[in-house]
Design a protein around this motif. Sequence first.
Motif, PDB file in Angstrom:
ATOM      1  N   LYS A 230       0.824  -1.204   0.000  1.00 57.78           N
ATOM      2  CA  LYS A 230       0.000   0.000   0.000  1.00 57.78           C
ATOM      3  C   LYS A 230       0.863   1.261   0.000  1.00 57.78           C
ATOM      4  O   LYS A 230       0.496   2.260  -0.618  1.00 57.78           O
ATOM      5  N   ARG A 231       2.009   1.209   0.713  1.00 56.41           N
ATOM      6  CA  ARG A 231       2.912   2.350   0.695  1.00 56.41           C
ATOM      7  C   ARG A 231       3.464   2.583  -0.704  1.00 56.41           C
ATOM      8  O   ARG A 231       3.568   3.718  -1.166  1.00 56.41           O
ATOM      9  N   GLY A 232       3.803   1.471  -1.391  1.00 60.69           N
ATOM     10  CA  GLY A 232       4.254   1.614  -2.768  1.00 60.69           C
ATOM     11  C   GLY A 232       3.182   2.202  -3.664  1.00 60.69           C
ATOM     12  O   GLY A 232       3.450   3.089  -4.490  1.00 60.69           O
ATOM     13  N   ASP A 233       1.935   1.695  -3.483  1.00 55.99           N
ATOM     14  CA  ASP A 233       0.823   2.244  -4.277  1.00 55.99           C
ATOM     15  C   ASP A 233       0.604   3.716  -3.953  1.00 55.99           C
ATOM     16  O   ASP A 233       0.342   4.530  -4.854  1.00 55.99           O
ATOM     17  N   LEU A 234       0.711   4.052  -2.640  1.00 55.91           N
ATOM     18  CA  LEU A 234       0.508   5.447  -2.240  1.00 55.91           C
ATOM     19  C   LEU A 234       1.604   6.338  -2.814  1.00 55.91           C
ATOM     20  O   LEU A 234       1.321   7.437  -3.320  1.00 55.91           O
ATOM     21  N   ASN A 235       2.860   5.871  -2.760  1.00 58.49           N
ATOM     22  CA  ASN A 235       3.956   6.664  -3.331  1.00 58.49           C
ATOM     23  C   ASN A 235       3.776   6.846  -4.825  1.00 58.49           C
ATOM     24  O   ASN A 235       4.020   7.934  -5.367  1.00 58.49           O
ATOM     25  N   ALA A 236       3.345   5.749  -5.498  1.00 53.66           N
ATOM     26  CA  ALA A 236       3.113   5.855  -6.943  1.00 53.66           C
ATOM     27  C   ALA A 236       1.987   6.847  -7.230  1.00 53.66           C
ATOM     28  O   ALA A 236       2.074   7.660  -8.164  1.00 53.66           O
ATOM     29  N   SER A 237       0.922   6.786  -6.403  1.00 57.13           N
ATOM     30  CA  SER A 237      -0.185   7.729  -6.599  1.00 57.13           C
ATOM     31  C   SER A 237       0.269   9.159  -6.349  1.00 57.13           C
ATOM     32  O   SER A 237      -0.115  10.079  -7.085  1.00 57.13           O
ATOM     33  N   GLU A 238       1.092   9.344  -5.299  1.00 61.36           N
ATOM     34  CA  GLU A 238       1.596  10.693  -5.017  1.00 61.36           C
ATOM     35  C   GLU A 238       2.471  11.200  -6.150  1.00 61.36           C
ATOM     36  O   GLU A 238       2.414  12.383  -6.522  1.00 61.36           O
ATOM     37  N   GLN A 239       3.297  10.290  -6.709  1.00 59.62           N
ATOM     38  CA  GLN A 239       4.144  10.699  -7.832  1.00 59.62           C
ATOM     39  C   GLN A 239       3.303  11.059  -9.046  1.00 59.62           C
ATOM     40  O   GLN A 239       3.579  12.047  -9.735  1.00 59.62           O
ATOM     41  N   ARG A 240       2.276  10.232  -9.309  1.00 63.90           N
ATOM     42  CA  ARG A 240       1.403  10.545 -10.446  1.00 63.90           C
ATOM     43  C   ARG A 240       0.675  11.859 -10.224  1.00 63.90           C
ATOM     44  O   ARG A 240       0.530  12.672 -11.148  1.00 63.90           O
ATOM     45  N   LEU A 241       0.192  12.061  -8.971  1.00 64.87           N
ATOM     46  CA  LEU A 241      -0.498  13.310  -8.666  1.00 64.87           C
ATOM     47  C   LEU A 241       0.446  14.497  -8.797  1.00 64.87           C
ATOM     48  O   LEU A 241       0.082  15.536  -9.363  1.00 64.87           O
ATOM     49  N   SER A 242       1.679  14.327  -8.273  1.00 65.67           N
ATOM     50  CA  SER A 242       2.659  15.413  -8.377  1.00 65.67           C
ATOM     51  C   SER A 242       2.993  15.701  -9.836  1.00 65.67           C
ATOM     52  O   SER A 242       3.098  16.867 -10.243  1.00 65.67           O
ATOM     53  N   LEU A 243       3.150  14.620 -10.633  1.00 66.24           N
ATOM     54  CA  LEU A 243       3.444  14.804 -12.052  1.00 66.24           C
ATOM     55  C   LEU A 243       2.276  15.495 -12.755  1.00 66.24           C
ATOM     56  O   LEU A 243       2.464  16.408 -13.573  1.00 66.24           O
ATOM     57  N   LEU A 244       1.056  15.060 -12.414  1.00 61.17           N
ATOM     58  CA  LEU A 244      -0.130  15.660 -13.025  1.00 61.17           C
ATOM     59  C   LEU A 244      -0.264  17.122 -12.623  1.00 61.17           C
ATOM     60  O   LEU A 244      -0.495  17.998 -13.477  1.00 61.17           O
ATOM     61  N   MET A 245      -0.104  17.400 -11.320  1.00 67.77           N
ATOM     62  CA  MET A 245      -0.247  18.775 -10.847  1.00 67.77           C
ATOM     63  C   MET A 245       0.837  19.675 -11.437  1.00 67.77           C
ATOM     64  O   MET A 245       0.602  20.850 -11.723  1.00 67.77           O
ATOM     65  N   GLY A 246       2.063  19.098 -11.625  1.00 66.85           N
ATOM     66  CA  GLY A 246       3.153  19.899 -12.147  1.00 66.85           C
ATOM     67  C   GLY A 246       3.011  20.225 -13.622  1.00 66.85           C
ATOM     68  O   GLY A 246       3.530  21.236 -14.083  1.00 66.85           O
ATOM     69  N   HIS A 247       2.330  19.355 -14.389  1.00 60.91           N
ATOM     70  CA  HIS A 247       2.222  19.552 -15.830  1.00 60.91           C
ATOM     71  C   HIS A 247       0.811  19.944 -16.261  1.00 60.91           C
ATOM     72  O   HIS A 247       0.548  20.083 -17.459  1.00 60.91           O
ATOM     73  N   LEU A 248      -0.077  20.112 -15.306  1.00 64.73           N
ATOM     74  CA  LEU A 248      -1.439  20.511 -15.638  1.00 64.73           C
ATOM     75  C   LEU A 248      -1.463  21.991 -16.010  1.00 64.73           C
ATOM     76  O   LEU A 248      -0.884  22.825 -15.314  1.00 64.73           O
ATOM     77  N   ASN A 249      -2.096  22.285 -17.150  1.00 61.05           N
ATOM     78  CA  ASN A 249      -2.195  23.703 -17.551  1.00 61.05           C
ATOM     79  C   ASN A 249      -3.394  24.367 -16.888  1.00 61.05           C
ATOM     80  O   ASN A 249      -4.015  25.267 -17.448  1.00 61.05           O
ATOM     81  N   LEU A 250      -3.694  23.908 -15.708  1.00 56.90           N
ATOM     82  CA  LEU A 250      -4.807  24.428 -14.915  1.00 56.90           C
ATOM     83  C   LEU A 250      -4.269  24.726 -13.530  1.00 56.90           C
ATOM     84  O   LEU A 250      -3.665  23.871 -12.878  1.00 56.90           O
TER      85      LEU A 250
END
Length: 576
Positions: A230-250
């Motif tokens: 679950k920690r791995g899944d959470l870290n992956a989700s956080e990375q995806r969220l961080s990547l999404l938030m960083g590249h979102l044009n919103l």
Amino acid sequence: MIFNQRSHQRNSRIILIVCIVIGISISGYFVRQLIHRSILQPLETRAEIQAEFLEDVGMNAKNFSEVELNIEPFKRPDSAESVVLKDGEVIWDDFAERTRLQTVRQQLKDFPKDKVSSKVYLNGYVVYTPIEANDGTYQLVKYYKKSLFQDQLDDFYLWMAVIIFLILLLIYLVYRYMINFVTKPIEAINLAVEHIEDDQYQFEYIRGNLPVIDNLGTNISTLKQELKTKRGDLNASEQRLSLLMGHLNLGVVLISNSGKIELINSEAMQLLNIDIHTTQRSFQAVIKSYVLVDMINEALKTHQPLSNHIELYIPTSKFIDVNIIPFGKSPDEIESILVLLYDITQVRRLETVRTEFVANASHELRTPVTAIKGFAETLLDGALKQPELAEKFITIIANESNRLETIISDILELSRVEKKSEPMVVKPFEVVETVNNLIQFFYKQADKKHISISVDAERPVMMKADQHRIEQIFTNLIDNAINYSDVDSEVKINIEQVNNSVHFSVSDKGIGIPKADQERIFERFYRVDKGRSRNSGGTGLGLSIVRNLIMNMNGTIHVESEVGIGTTFHIKLPLE
């Protein structure tokens, strides 16, 4: 942490001390039993025999003195001290100390009245025996000093010490067993839980012989593996969220119900011109737009979603589409609000450009149409009967029709170039030769104004691109150079290969372009001198087509110009 190390060690010591106390108590109990069986019980038996003898001889208060003279035990003062009582009164005694006799008499209330009994008392042993006689019940009480049994007591104490030692040894062995087979697995599990708290998942429980502890260790191992996953899944989700938030044009801003910024992405920081750490700071201290601050305050107060288009002036003018969404457990109890910011400045600009394009296109199309319509109506009104005038009007109508056709053709061409609807036909060709062949089509037009056209290239340049598009670029630039050049001037074309790119320049000695207009000349229908542009036959779309063609070929274009001196367009394109 499930277990506290110090507390667990303290509890283990307490358990050890309790076990020692219990062991000593058990040892004392067994020694007391041994003393009773080895010393007191024989004394009670002896007292019973004496009591039976006295009963058999018919003891009474009158003949007691005669009877006792014939009893051997009473003649042994070193063996015991005795007293005979009836109804609490002393009938006979041989106590050496009267104080001890009185103390023994006071303790008779603690003895059962109807049976032989004994007690340890006054550093000795007291034996009580009831005697049934003809005239009532007598009590025979004998007191023995402990010194009479010292040898036996020494043996008993030695046995007691041995028993205590053996019990303590057994307790120690049991304690070590608990440490090895109970405490150590628990400590290992405790250490594993501490590691899990620190996001370390190397623990692997080794089963022992205690099912309860083994089940606990196995459950911890399973929990560890699940937490790791679950920690791995959470870290992956956080990375995806961080990547999404960083590249979102919103722009995304999350604000708590207390007004603190909990989350903000880079796009929001750029739109709001924020360059400092804002987390857990008040949004009112960070956001510089009063309109946006008022919208957020209203959403926090009303708990209702809001949306609006606002204009920001930080640091330049921007149009922002703002959507504020409160959320929480219930509509009346919000936890946070989500602020979404979308930059619509480009959309607004495109809307403006579209409006201007429609207006300019309408104007450009209306001019030739009006001319065609006007001269056609003149011809219909009778000008056809005048051959010279009719020919002149028909020539104007033909010229305006050609102009109208050119405008429509350029509009369609610009549309195709912007949409990239036509694929490029890429093939190798020699650029210098292509340009030399192309300028031949402009000699007639240039000769009318006595303009010379020259191509300057040190060597041939091979290029892999769409040759037709290159010709289209030079056609527009050379046509503009001739149209806006004065009589008896020149147009120069320079071609040079630099590393993996080719540099072009088209120069004229015409009227030049003012500085204020140089940034807008690539816009559709933009004209520096509107009257001269129409007289030259231009549509106002040529440079816009050129710029889009160059952008489609991953190139660049810029202009250098001075009013009254001339203009130079610089182009850079990749060789392939």
